[in-house]
Scaffold this active site. Structure first.
Site, mmCIF file in Angstrom:
data_model
loop_
_atom_site.group_PDB
_atom_site.id
_atom_site.type_symbol
_atom_site.label_atom_id
_atom_site.label_comp_id
_atom_site.label_asym_id
_atom_site.label_seq_id
_atom_site.Cartn_x
_atom_site.Cartn_y
_atom_site.Cartn_z
ATOM 1 N N HIS A 69 0.729 -1.415 0.044
ATOM 2 C CA HIS A 69 -0.048 -0.007 0.168
ATOM 3 C C HIS A 69 1.018 0.870 -0.508
ATOM 4 O O HIS A 69 1.713 1.520 0.868
ATOM 5 C CB HIS A 69 -0.709 -0.135 0.957
ATOM 6 C CG HIS A 69 -1.743 -0.848 0.848
ATOM 7 N ND1 HIS A 69 -2.385 -1.813 2.483
ATOM 8 C CD2 HIS A 69 -2.684 -1.359 0.259
ATOM 9 C CE1 HIS A 69 -3.484 -2.464 1.936
ATOM 10 N NE2 HIS A 69 -3.853 -2.285 0.766
ATOM 11 N N GLU A 72 1.580 3.600 2.854
ATOM 12 C CA GLU A 72 2.251 2.463 4.478
ATOM 13 C C GLU A 72 4.051 2.742 4.650
ATOM 14 O O GLU A 72 4.692 2.159 3.844
ATOM 15 C CB GLU A 72 1.579 1.419 4.540
ATOM 16 C CG GLU A 72 0.215 1.539 4.627
ATOM 17 C CD GLU A 72 -0.623 0.406 4.071
ATOM 18 O OE1 GLU A 72 -1.358 0.595 4.866
ATOM 19 O OE2 GLU A 72 0.354 -0.832 4.389
ATOM 20 N N HIS A 200 2.527 -3.669 6.395
ATOM 21 C CA HIS A 200 1.447 -2.919 7.009
ATOM 22 C C HIS A 200 1.655 -1.541 7.833
ATOM 23 O O HIS A 200 2.541 -1.859 8.791
ATOM 24 C CB HIS A 200 -0.195 -3.154 6.308
ATOM 25 C CG HIS A 200 -0.331 -3.985 5.058
ATOM 26 N ND1 HIS A 200 -0.834 -3.675 4.036
ATOM 27 C CD2 HIS A 200 0.736 -5.534 4.653
ATOM 28 C CE1 HIS A 200 -1.405 -4.750 3.519
ATOM 29 N NE2 HIS A 200 -0.646 -5.480 3.815
ATOM 30 N N GLU A 274 1.046 -5.042 11.078
ATOM 31 C CA GLU A 274 0.500 -3.566 10.662
ATOM 32 C C GLU A 274 1.257 -3.024 11.775
ATOM 33 O O GLU A 274 0.790 -3.118 13.508
ATOM 34 C CB GLU A 274 -1.010 -3.491 11.565
ATOM 35 C CG GLU A 274 -2.468 -4.147 10.160
ATOM 36 C CD GLU A 274 -2.084 -3.074 9.013
ATOM 37 O OE1 GLU A 274 -1.862 -1.700 9.342
ATOM 38 O OE2 GLU A 274 -2.684 -3.051 8.062
HETATM 39 N N1 LIG Z 1 -2.959 -1.624 5.562
HETATM 40 S S1 LIG Z 1 -4.664 -1.797 5.592
HETATM 41 O O1 LIG Z 1 -5.443 -0.982 6.689
HETATM 42 O O2 LIG Z 1 -4.480 -1.942 4.451
HETATM 43 N N2 LIG Z 1 -5.414 -2.940 6.155
HETATM 44 C C1 LIG Z 1 -4.095 -4.415 5.509
HETATM 45 C C2 LIG Z 1 -4.223 -5.725 6.020
HETATM 46 C C3 LIG Z 1 -5.019 -6.182 7.218
HETATM 47 C C4 LIG Z 1 -5.974 -7.264 6.429
HETATM 48 C C5 LIG Z 1 -7.159 -7.500 6.911
HETATM 49 C C6 LIG Z 1 -7.189 -7.002 8.497
HETATM 50 C C7 LIG Z 1 -6.999 -6.027 9.141
HETATM 51 C C8 LIG Z 1 -5.231 -4.992 7.896
HETATM 52 C C9 LIG Z 1 -5.692 -4.307 4.406
HETATM 53 O O3 LIG Z 1 -5.088 -4.709 2.850
HETATM 54 O O4 LIG Z 1 -6.770 -4.391 4.774
HETATM 55 ZN ZN LIG Z 2 -1.627 -1.634 4.536
#
Ligand SMILES: NS(=O)(=O)N[C@@H](Cc1ccccc1)C(=O)O
Ligand SMILES: [Zn+2]
Length: 316
Positions: A69, A72, A200, A274
């Site tokens: 992403h 990030e 992430h 995360e």
């Molecule tokens: N970086 S984020 O906020 O986009 N979170 C990511 C990773 C993620 C995936 C599932 C649950 C929580 C977090 C996403 O692809 O949504």
């Molecule tokens: Zn992300």
């Protein structure tokens, strides 16, 4: 400029220069590789780190990716700090030396190259808050993988959505490239990569599959032992970075995500971190602190690569 002491975010160009510096300084244990091109035609570059790095040795492989992403940014810094740690401490820190000698690390600091460049070359100090790739119908790369793609309300079919899943699985060149690379690591019918991590930000979480379902186990897809091993390792690493450990879907349903695909199709023990920082753009003075919390987690994950089931005292 060493990544670990960076007091500003690396641009793409600075990231590539850092990788060049590392492989030039440590040619025996570090080698650049490319997995293919982005939509706008840029190479997606990583470093392989291992002893005898030019040889494919029969060692468990570990795959860490970051910056899928665009906004990030701290995740690229995390990858660069870890690359710096593995190379700088090789031969002096026993734990690092043993890992580099017994594993093959594949680390891609910026998977979404076009997006990262777009987010960083904005006309304001902060970024554009960009997430997706730079295809005309911009795709959320973390919804474009070919496992349960679009199955379960964990993504959007609308190109304007931040979680647009793309026109089909692996329709994004970046997803296709990384999936092809991982598929290429099946040697003699066996996937050599044993541990996968997708880095992430920003929520301070350690996540493991599945995201597409709230079920803890799925017959033929995730057994009780496989869930227990994922959970045990996830909780162990969370003790060190103090993130919240939980199954991905405990937060929200996602489909077509990276770690659902790496576990679901490749049988690779898979995690999403995360990171912290309070926003997508933590003050550069925070880079050191935000990345150092993952020193032990990134080493622990790699230490399980020879036998993830060791976490639950099981063999094979
Ligand atoms: N970086 S984020 O906020 O986009 N979170 C990511 C990773 C993620 C995936 C599932 C649950 C929580 C977090 C996403 O692809 O949504
Ligand atoms: Zn992300």
């Amino acid at each position: 400029r060493f990544a670990a002491s960076a007091q500003s975010y690396h641009t793409h160009a600075e990231t590539m220069a850092e990788l060049d510096r590392v492989v030039a300084a440590y040619p025996k244990i570090a080698k650049k590789f490319s997995i293919g091109k982005t939509y706008e035609g840029r190479d997606i570059v990583g470093v392989k780190i291992s002893d005898n790095v030019a040889t494919d040795e029969d060692e468990p492989e570990v795959f860490y990716q970051a910056n899928i992403h665009a906004r990030e940014r701290i995740t690229n810094e995390q990858a660069l700090v870890f690359i710096d740690t593995l190379t700088k401490e090789y031969g002096t820190t026993e734990r690092i030396t043993k890992l580099v000698d017994s594993r093959e690390f594949w680390i891609i600091p910026i998977l979404n190259v076009d997006g990262q460049i777009y987010d960083m070359t904005s006309d304001t100090q902060a970024g554009r808050m960009w997430r997706k790739n730079r295809q005309p119908q911009a795709t959320d790369l973390n919804r474009n993988y070919d496992y349960k793609w679009g199955c379960c309300g964990g993504s959007s079919g609308s190109p304007s959505s931040e979680t647009y899943r793309g026109s089909s699985p692996e329709s994004a060149p970046e997803t296709k490239a990384v999936a092809n690379f991982i598929r290429s690591r099946v040697v003699g019918g066996k996937q050599q990569i044993k541990i996968f991590l997708d880095i992430h930000s920003v929520a301070e979480l350690v996540l493991w599959p599945f995201g597409y379902t709230t079920a803890d186990t799925v017959p033929g897809e995730l057994s009780a032992d496989q869930e227990a091993a994922h959970r045990t390792i996830g909780r162990e690493v969370a003790r060190f970075n103090r993130y919240t450990p939980e199954q991905s879907s405990d937060l929200y349903i996602t489909d077509g995500s990276s770690d659902d695909w790496t576990w679901g199709t490749q049988g690779i023990f898979s995690y999403t971190f995360e990171m912290g920082g309070g926003s997508f753009y933590p003050a550069p003075s925070q880079i050191e602190a935000l990345t150092q919390v993952n020193r032990d987690p990134l080493l622990i994950l790699a230490e399980y690569a020879d036998c993830p089931y060791r976490a639950i005292n099981k063999q094979d």
